[in-house]
Design an enzyme around this catalytic site. Structure first.
Site, mmCIF file in Angstrom:
data_model
loop_
_atom_site.group_PDB
_atom_site.id
_atom_site.type_symbol
_atom_site.label_atom_id
_atom_site.label_comp_id
_atom_site.label_asym_id
_atom_site.label_seq_id
_atom_site.Cartn_x
_atom_site.Cartn_y
_atom_site.Cartn_z
ATOM 1 N N GLU A 107 29.730 30.546 48.935
ATOM 2 C CA GLU A 107 29.325 29.213 49.429
ATOM 3 C C GLU A 107 29.584 28.976 50.806
ATOM 4 O OE1 GLU A 107 30.444 27.050 45.969
ATOM 5 O OE2 GLU A 107 28.395 26.254 45.665
ATOM 6 N N GLU A 127 30.366 30.478 38.709
ATOM 7 C CA GLU A 127 30.941 29.067 38.238
ATOM 8 C C GLU A 127 30.502 28.787 37.009
ATOM 9 O OE1 GLU A 127 29.898 29.704 41.319
ATOM 10 O OE2 GLU A 127 30.675 28.544 42.810
HETATM 11 N N1 3HC Z 1 41.557 29.934 42.196
HETATM 12 C C1 3HC Z 1 43.043 30.094 41.634
HETATM 13 N N2 3HC Z 1 43.419 31.063 41.398
HETATM 14 C C2 3HC Z 1 42.783 32.255 41.182
HETATM 15 C C3 3HC Z 1 41.479 32.331 41.449
HETATM 16 C C4 3HC Z 1 40.700 30.824 41.948
HETATM 17 N N3 3HC Z 1 39.522 31.054 42.245
HETATM 18 N N4 3HC Z 1 40.918 33.118 41.330
HETATM 19 C C5 3HC Z 1 42.119 34.155 40.846
HETATM 20 N N5 3HC Z 1 43.120 33.296 40.692
HETATM 21 C C6 3HC Z 1 44.584 33.916 40.504
HETATM 22 C C7 3HC Z 1 44.762 34.302 38.970
HETATM 23 O O1 3HC Z 1 44.868 33.316 38.108
HETATM 24 C C8 3HC Z 1 45.695 35.271 39.225
HETATM 25 O O2 3HC Z 1 47.077 34.486 39.069
HETATM 26 P P1 3HC Z 1 48.484 35.285 38.447
HETATM 27 O O3 3HC Z 1 48.606 36.424 39.294
HETATM 28 O O4 3HC Z 1 49.166 34.197 38.721
HETATM 29 O O5 3HC Z 1 47.853 35.387 37.038
HETATM 30 C C9 3HC Z 1 45.493 36.164 40.508
HETATM 31 O O6 3HC Z 1 44.857 34.942 41.351
HETATM 32 C C10 3HC Z 1 44.817 37.294 40.467
HETATM 33 O O7 3HC Z 1 43.858 36.988 39.809
HETATM 34 P P2 3HC Z 1 43.374 38.462 38.374
HETATM 35 O O8 3HC Z 1 44.389 38.639 37.922
HETATM 36 O O9 3HC Z 1 42.103 37.737 37.872
HETATM 37 O O10 3HC Z 1 42.953 39.568 39.735
HETATM 38 P P3 3HC Z 1 41.717 40.602 39.592
HETATM 39 O O11 3HC Z 1 41.986 41.458 40.963
HETATM 40 O O12 3HC Z 1 41.698 41.182 38.324
HETATM 41 O O13 3HC Z 1 40.352 39.852 39.854
HETATM 42 C C11 3HC Z 1 39.042 38.077 40.883
HETATM 43 C C12 3HC Z 1 40.262 38.981 41.155
HETATM 44 C C13 3HC Z 1 37.765 38.906 40.701
HETATM 45 C C14 3HC Z 1 38.849 37.179 42.181
HETATM 46 C C15 3HC Z 1 39.207 37.422 39.495
HETATM 47 O O14 3HC Z 1 40.379 36.709 39.633
HETATM 48 C C16 3HC Z 1 38.273 36.351 39.482
HETATM 49 O O15 3HC Z 1 37.152 36.438 39.031
HETATM 50 N N6 3HC Z 1 38.672 34.848 39.970
HETATM 51 C C17 3HC Z 1 37.742 33.640 39.595
HETATM 52 C C18 3HC Z 1 36.712 33.912 40.614
HETATM 53 C C19 3HC Z 1 35.783 32.466 40.339
HETATM 54 O O16 3HC Z 1 35.406 32.180 39.250
HETATM 55 N N7 3HC Z 1 35.337 31.899 41.578
HETATM 56 C C20 3HC Z 1 34.518 30.465 41.525
HETATM 57 C C21 3HC Z 1 35.606 29.583 41.447
HETATM 58 S S1 3HC Z 1 34.775 28.013 41.074
HETATM 59 C C22 3HC Z 1 34.318 27.649 42.617
HETATM 60 O O17 3HC Z 1 34.200 28.251 43.503
HETATM 61 C C23 3HC Z 1 33.631 26.145 42.717
HETATM 62 C C24 3HC Z 1 32.771 25.699 44.000
HETATM 63 O O18 3HC Z 1 31.391 26.521 43.430
HETATM 64 C C25 3HC Z 1 32.902 24.657 44.405
#
Ligand code: 3HC
Ligand code: NAI
Length: 699
Positions: A107, A127
């Site tokens: 975004e 999301e």
């Molecule tokens: N916020 C906070 N922490 C996050 C995060 C996020 N969006 N995404 C990942 N993390 C943290 C994880 O909790 C993890 O923490 P830890 O080491 O303490 O356990 C660390 O980052 C590494 O994450 P992964 O173990 O999942 O690492 P990978 O390399 O396997 O994956 C990733 C990386 C693909 C980015 C995966 O973490 C992921 O899918 N994250 C979520 C992405 C997501 O859902 N984004 C949308 C968020 S909602 C949003 O953006 C709302 C907006 O529309 C207003």
């Protein structure tokens, strides 16, 4: 990170403002990042630089909003305001995407005027998997950029779009082979050379709406996400926004976003997100170096052994599989070949790679000596203590020093199995779920003498095989199957009292399970439950009530799907099964013989009893230390037993309902069967204190 106060760096390089977001590990758009970017935009607006480039340090561009902030009071500047501020810049802004540009990350990039992606980048709006919708313009800007249907397909499916496809769809303007900063500088130099100005998505017209196609997509999304609210809400807000000026569409999106943010589904899904990651963090193996794993040994090539071998092959391990004789070994090899062929059909593997795996990475035979090179040996022979002890007894002679010796037993005592070898410190349980190359859950069972290094290696293997590992202590059935026995018994009791298996399955599917317990029993094979009952019968407490019909079905040769009949009848017209009146008659006969007058069970009572039994046993398992925390129980049920993720798992569900509500159900049921419905001490204690299972998940 640059410094704690500002994870955003601004550097003027000639005419180019180079803005770097540095918030490890995934550059989540936390409040300090948002504030840092707002300052950077102000400096850019006020300064002499002509183009701004925004990129991420480390492994990825912004992977989304900071999920840790969800549920807390909102903190300025808000993400939508930041995205607007980027978009409103009078001079061009470029975002360089690498790694995963997800959610708020994409975004933010849609607020920029140009987007460059490195090869290998994946973009998406996931999301809905967190129970919310894109809340910083994703449902409004992406449709304007690429069309309503392609955009809606992306944010309702949460799929990640590869860089090439993103270019084709028009989400990004160019691909680059460079590292992010250089890619940005090059692109900015081109803009400068051409004299291009800002190019805002907000100036594009609203997307066309094909009502029929939207209706089809809506029906498909509703089917695929039964019970969930976020997906359709996202679609509806995108459709609404199509005919509104952008700012009004954004306001609608914000309203829907805030509503979802308050929903129990959002809380459950965020719990699941963090539980899935936290479960692999164990204080007892922190800093413990796992042993190397390159070569997997498997003993027994039936349903589970074959699946475990496939999981190993697909994840880069060499596999040696031992069967009882060469005919059985050949049969196992054929089975593995067929499973790999399915992977080829589904596009997960090339035919050439399949041939190579079978030829070079897989050895099958009947000579245990072939296991001498294996780093981990997993036994998956029949579920019999005698057979398992015999197998482990043989391993002392063949396994190399330091090899991990694991059992895939579903229920048996891992201490007793470990005692069959001279090296019990190397033994642990690795309980896979069927089909083993597909199911994500791996229960890692720690026996009394298991060495920390061996446990750490179990977790390392899980990571290699892309499984979700959960530590479990030794008891009959560990976490998952021990709970299953209890809530299945609660369901059987409801049948005795008047419910039909079909009522129970329907009520639980309605609750959100993919299948009800009796349909699952048919799938697994009714012989499994039969054998478990046979094993437990000698120690069964006299007060515990069992139905007789499950054994009678087995004795009638009804083994479930594999024999065409179990609780359901499976035939050409009903490949997924239809209710069988004979089963109901059999149960009715038993009720009559036992003098039971059947009564009706409304769906909500079925669900309340089933869940109360599950939660009560989960509480005992936590209290006894068989599971480390309530979240471990949740992860087992979410990843191995089809528990609906949007309800967060049984222990989260208990908190969401209120522990006193669960306890009240138990007290109520205890009026009929005080032996079965004894409240778990932990549940009773937490309910009395007004506490929660979540409080036990904290570090
Ligand atoms: N916020 C906070 N922490 C996050 C995060 C996020 N969006 N995404 C990942 N993390 C943290 C994880 O909790 C993890 O923490 P830890 O080491 O303490 O356990 C660390 O980052 C590494 O994450 P992964 O173990 O999942 O690492 P990978 O390399 O396997 O994956 C990733 C990386 C693909 C980015 C995966 O973490 C992921 O899918 N994250 C979520 C992405 C997501 O859902 N984004 C949308 C968020 S909602 C949003 O953006 C709302 C907006 O529309 C207003
Ligand atoms: P299966 O009957 O399909 O396969 C067992 C295989 O072991 C057979 O092919 C048999 O020939 C072989 N075998 C028996 N003794 C042997 C020996 N001494 N040496 C080498 N091979 C030998 O059984 P399944 O379903 O694969 O189960 C295996 C183990 O996995 C059991 O302990 C079971 O409880 C457990 N398990 C089963 C699950 C399932 O859904 N089927 C799920 C999780 C665990």
């Amino acid at each position: 990170m640059t410094d704690n106060a500002n994870p955003v760096r601004y550097a003027a390089e000639g005419k180019i403002a180079v803005i770097c977001i540095d918030n490890p590990p995934v550059n989540a758009c936390s409040q300090p990042v948002r504030a840092g970017l707002m300052d950077a935009m102000q400096r850019f607006a006020d300064g002499p630089e002509k183009v701004a480039v925004i990129y991420g340090a480390g492994r990825t561009f912004v992977a989304g909003a900071d999920i840790k902030e969800f549920g807390k009071p909102p903190m300025d500047p808000m993400l939508p305001h930041l995205v607007d501020t980027v978009e409103q810049q009078e001079k061009p802004v470029v975002c360089v995407l690498h790694g995963t540009a997800l959610g708020g990350g994409l975004e933010l990039a849609l607020g920029a005027h140009y987007r460059v992606a490195l090869r290998g980048t994946r973009v998406g709006l996931p999301e809905v998997t967190l129970g919310i919708l894109p809340g910083a313009g994703g449902t409004q800007r992406l449709p304007r950029l690429i069309g309503l249907l392609p955009a809606a397909e992306i944010f309702t499916s949460a799929r990640q779009v590869g860089a090439e496809e993103a270019l084709e769809l028009g989400i990004v303007d160019a691909l680059s082979e460079e590292e992010p900063r250089v890619a940005g500088l090059n692109f900015a130099a081109e803009i400068l050379a051409r004299g291009d100005g800002p190019r805002r998505i907000r100036d594009l017209p609203g997307p066309k709406v094909d009502a029929e196609a939207v209706g089809d997509l809506r029906a498909k999304v509703a089917r695929a996400n039964r019970g969930q609210i976020a997906h359709l809400s996202a679609l509806d807000v995108a459709v609404k926004g199509a005919s509104l000026p952008l700012d009004e569409g954004l306001a609608e999106e914000r309203k829907a976003f805030m509503k979802l943010m308050e929903s129990p589904q959002r809380r459950a899904l965020i719990h699941a997100f963090f539980a899935e990651r936290k479960v692999a963090r164990l204080p007892e193996i922190e800093g413990v170096e796992p042993r190397a794993i390159a070569h997997l040994g498997v003993i027994g090539g039936g349903t589970m052994g074959g699946g475990i071998a496939v999981a190993g092959l697909l994840n880069g391990l060499s596999v040696t599989l031992i069967e009882r004789d060469t005919a059985a070994a050949d049969k196992a090899r054929d089975g593995i070949g067929r499973t790999l062929a399915d992977s080829v059909k589904r596009g997960k593997l090339t035919e050439a790679k399949r041939a190579e795996l079978l030829e070079k990475s897989l050895t099958t035979g009947d000579d245990y000596a072939a296991l001498s090179e294996a780093d981990v040996i997993i036994e998956a022979v029949f579920e019999s203590m005698e057979v398992k002890r015999e197998v482990f007894g043989k391993l002392d002679k063949v396994a190399k020093p330091g090899a991990i010796l694991a059992t895939n037993t579903s229920y048996l005592d891992v201490n007793e199995i470990a005692a069959a070898t001279a090296r019990p410190a190397d033994v642990l349980g690795l309980h896979f779920f069927s089909p083993a190359h597909v199911m994500r859950l791996l229960e890692i069972v720690v026996a009394d003498k298991t060495a920390p290094e061996v446990l750490a290696t179990g977790f390392a293997l899980a990571r290699k095989l892309k499984k979700v590992p959960v530590r479990a202590g030794v008891c009959d059935g560990f976490i998952g199957n021990r709970m299953l026995r209890v809530y299945r018994l609660a369901a059987d009791h409801m049948i005795l009292a008047g419910a039909s298996p079909y009522d129970i399955d329907r009520a639980l599917v309605e609750f959100g399970f993919a299948m009800g317990p009796y349909a699952v029993a048919d799938l697994a094979g009714l012989d499994i439950g039969y054998m478990t009952r046979q094993r437990l019968r000698p120690t069964k407490p006299a007060e515990e009530r069992w139905g007789d019909w499950p054994d009678r079905l087995h004795e009638m040769g009804r083994l479930g799907r594999k024999s065409g009949r179990g609780y359901y009848i499976y035939d050409a017209e009903n490949p997924r099964g239809r209710p069988d009146p004979e089963v109901e008659a059999l149960i009715a006969e038993e009720r009559t013989a036992k003098g039971i007058t059947p009564r009706d069970f409304p769906d909500d009572e079925i669900v309340a009893r089933y869940m109360a039994a599950m939660i009560n046993e989960g509480a005992r398992i936590v209290d006894e230390g068989i599971a480390l925390r309530p979240l471990d129980v949740d992860v087992v049920k979410l990843f191995g037993y089809g528990f609906p993720r949007w309800r967060g798992g049984p222990m989260h569900h208990a908190d969401a309902q209120g522990l006193d509500t669960v306890l009240a159900t138990i007290h109520d049921c205890a009026k009929e069967d005080a032996y079965f419905w004894q409240p778990a001490p932990l549940l009773a204690r937490l309910a009395a204190e007004g506490g929660s299972f979540a409080s036990l998940n904290d570090d």
